[in-house]
Design a protein around this motif. Structure first.
Motif, PDB file in Angstrom:
ATOM      1  N   PRO A   1     -19.058   7.787 -10.705  1.00  0.00           N
ATOM      2  CA  PRO A   1     -19.133   6.800  -9.622  1.00  0.00           C
ATOM      3  C   PRO A   1     -19.285   7.426  -8.244  1.00  0.00           C
ATOM      4  O   PRO A   1     -19.532   6.721  -7.258  1.00  0.00           O
TER       5      PRO A   1
ATOM      6  N   ALA B   1     -14.338   7.230 -15.780  1.00  0.00           N
ATOM      7  CA  ALA B   1     -15.777   7.240 -16.078  1.00  0.00           C
ATOM      8  C   ALA B   1     -16.105   8.296 -17.136  1.00  0.00           C
ATOM      9  O   ALA B   1     -16.887   8.035 -18.064  1.00  0.00           O
TER      10      ALA B   1
ATOM     11  N   ARG C   1     -19.291   7.110 -18.828  1.00  0.00           N
ATOM     12  CA  ARG C   1     -20.077   6.344 -17.862  1.00  0.00           C
ATOM     13  C   ARG C   1     -20.575   7.271 -16.761  1.00  0.00           C
ATOM     14  O   ARG C   1     -20.052   8.374 -16.591  1.00  0.00           O
TER      15      ARG C   1
END
Length: 433
Positions: free
Chosen positions: A395, A387, A392
């Motif tokens: 998570p 990630a 991103r």
């Protein structure tokens, strides 16, 4: 007297088993406390509590069934997506997940929000879960090296224990000479019982493995230097080709397999000799390798176990044994007609093997084993790194609780296998005599 010795051996194994379990859980406990995780309970055994005492924030105790142990850590699993931890679903599979999540938050107290297991970084969780099996590995290695370097193992030497009268293929189903059998090269050369072979073809030999390999590689004339009565004597022999037992890459005999090789014709004397540190480590490595192979081969053992338990088939020597079987073997060891130090060394090796099995078994990447939690923490670390690499959103913690249905299936399989081994250990046990 035999019964008393058997009971003594079983009792010694029970004590060793309890210590091994307590030692395993101590690894989890010490590292959990090191990383600030609250641990309400440290228990050896399962079932009703026989004794317990609370010290600080942890209750220490012994339970009635000495077949395992556990520590209870707060917050083993993260809360659900809505932040709640209580059960809230009528689905059986979902209920398993939520029950596990709720149990992980039992006895939650003010201030525990920062002391939950799942809030620790993945590498810390890996250490906590690995510490238990690692303690069993440390104990196994310590026992093994202690026995190996002080007491030793039965080792073939270069001293002659007996001389074969003739050449008989080792694959032959007889041990007496026939009229047509040629005289063995050792007898023809004048080798005698009690001689110690110090050199082969002029090159010194210090151990049986090296001498055996040199003999196998030689067909034809050879000189054998022996020590006899304090003097060195050189004997001349003509080695013949014969069918001899095959050896594997580790120098161990492969049962039932034979190859043509050079043959001298004498039996090497066996003595119990301590090993050097290097030789002990090598042997421990072989023991670890065999343990891994045994774990991998467990599913293939089920038919033989079933037949041994319910079809009156022969129980094979390499058959898996459980706690009951190991205790019976320990009891049998104590009844053997051997010096006390030999029996104690055998018992210690049995305990070392048991701890090595605990380490390997718990490292399987399956819940509810320690290896399953380790795998979950490692996967969380990997996906968080991915990630970050692709920029991103984080998570968050990997929810191991979602794997609990699988864990129940795995636990069910383990329980069935354990019961099968238990029945086999009772009705058709592995014996060492």
């Amino acid at each position: 007297m035999t019964m008393l010795l058997t009971v003594l051996g079983i009792a010694m194994f029970a004590v060793g088993l309890l210590f091994s379990i307590a030692w395993h859980e101590l690894g989890h406990l010490s590292t959990a406390k090191l990383f600030g995780i609250r641990v309400p309970q440290y228990m050896v055994g399962f079932g009703p509590t026989l004794w317990s005492r609370k010290k600080g924030e942890t209750e220490y105790g012994i339970k009635a069934v000495p077949l395992g142990g556990y520590i209870r850590m707060i917050g083993m699993f993260p809360p659900g997506a809505d932040g709640r931890v209580e059960a809230r679903s009528t689905s059986p599979w979902r209920g398993m997940i939520e029950d596990a999540r709720t149990a992980a938050y039992e006895e939650l107290e003010p201030g525990d929000e920062k002391r939950l297991f799942y809030t620790r970084r993945p590498w810390k969780r890996v250490i906590v879960m690995f510490a238990g099996p690692f303690m069993n590995l440390v104990l196994a290695v310590a026992i093994f090296l202690g026995v190996s370097m002080t007491f030793g193992f039965a080792t073939q030497t270069t001293e002659v224990a007996g001389v074969q009268q003739c050449v008989i293929a080792q694959s032959a189903d007889r041990d007496t000479c026939a009229a047509a059998d040629p005289v063995s090269p050792a007898r023809a050369a004048g080798l005698r019982t009690g001689d110690t072979i110090t050199a082969f073809n002029g090159e010194p030999v210090k151990d049986w493995a090296a001498l055996s390999d040199r003999i196998r590689d030689t067909i034809g004339p050879a000189t054998i230097t022996v020590e006899r009565g304090g003097r060195e004597i050189v004997l001349n022999a003509t080695l013949r080709e014969n069918m001899v037992a095959k050896k594997d890459a580790d120098g161990e005999v492969v049962p039932g397999e034979y190859i043509p090789a050079g043959y001298l014709g004498f039996a090497a004397k066996t003595e119990i000799l301590p090993l050097s540190f290097g030789a002990s480590v090598d042997r421990m490595g072989g023991m670890l390798e065999n343990g891994v192979e045994s774990i991998i081969a467990l599913p293939t053992k089920v038919p033989d176990l079933w037949n041994a338990a319910f079809a009156d088939a022969e129980r094979k020597d390499d058959s898996p044994v459980g706690v009951v079987g190991a205790a019976r073997i320990s009891g049998e060891v104590m009844t053997l007609d051997a010096p006390a130090q030999n029996l104690f060394a055998m018992f210690l090796m049995l305990l070392a093997g048991f701890n090595l099995s605990l380490f390997l078994f718990n490292m399987l990447p399956l819940l509810p084993l320690d290896g399953g939690h380790i795998a979950g923490a490692l996967w969380e670390s990997v996906r968080r790194r991915i990630a970050r690499l692709f920029r991103r959103p984080d998570p968050g913690p990997f929810d191991v609780a979602k794997l609990m249905p699988v864990a129940y299936v795995v636990a069910g399989i383990f329980i069935c296998f354990t019961l099968l081994v238990l029945v086999a250990d009772i009705v058709n046990p592995v014996k060492i005599t």
